[in-house]
Design an enzyme around this catalytic site. Sequence first.
Site, PDB file in Angstrom:
ATOM      1  N   ALA A 195       0.833  -1.207   0.000  1.00  0.00           N
ATOM      2  CA  ALA A 195       0.000   0.000   0.000  1.00  0.00           C
ATOM      3  C   ALA A 195       0.865   1.254   0.000  1.00  0.00           C
ATOM      4  CB  ALA A 195      -0.926  -0.006   1.208  1.00  0.00           C
ATOM      5  N   TYR A 196       1.904   1.248   0.813  1.00  0.00           N
ATOM      6  CA  TYR A 196       2.801   2.407   0.874  1.00  0.00           C
ATOM      7  C   TYR A 196       3.531   2.582  -0.454  1.00  0.00           C
ATOM      8  CZ  TYR A 196       6.610   5.416   2.539  1.00  0.00           C
ATOM      9  OH  TYR A 196       7.512   6.438   2.704  1.00  0.00           O
TER      10      TYR A 196
END
Length: 245
Positions: free
Chosen positions: A153-154
């Site tokens: 996600a990051y």
Amino acid sequence: MNGTTDRVAIVTGGSRGIGRAAAERLAADGLAVVIAYVGNQAEADAAVAGIQDAGGRALAVRADVADEAAVAALFDAAERHFGGVDVVVNAAGVMVLAPVADIDLVALDRMHRTNVRGTFVVGQQAARRVRGGGAIINVSTSVTRLSTPGYAAYAASKAAVEALSLVLARELRGRDVTVNAVAPGPTATALFLEGKSAELVEQIAAQNPMGRIGTPGDVAEVISALAGPARWINGQTLFVNGGQA
């Protein structure tokens, strides 16, 4: 109002970590610096005081990077106090780590609000206001290339930062404004060190050809070059990680 025509930088996330190191380095380079922060005024005030004690010029302004009105007011403050904007360093960021199967989607949305929308909002004002000879520098991450489990996600949010940076460089054709992204590897910031044992940090450091993790100053050195003398670097993502594959 100062009214000076000297160079001026806005640094988001400038109260701590890479942002603070960048703000301090740019101030040492002679730029007036506007430090944008969202949460901790004490840290922002300390960063300003440190720059001023060293003979530099600095101002702290509270601004949520995802709020277009707040960011417009941030640029207004830079123009009002120091006369304009020449360099924008967008170092504000949120990191949420979890496997794709387990990530909290509310946390995902919060992270993307800062990392993706925030970069667009800051980039929009920068595209409109940075003066000729200036630079826009966005902070990404080497995890976009390292593909470390738990960081999907990051990394996805920072891949968007890189895409925006490279396209914006082309959209500003003819303006004499460079746009680049810097992609640090593991760096000794609170954001990176949170939740990691000393043993884990040592293991990560051992994987680097340089035998250590990075420091905020390592990244600030590259930001300084992109903000000033490195005018022929444009539309690039620079991996600042000591050679970590």
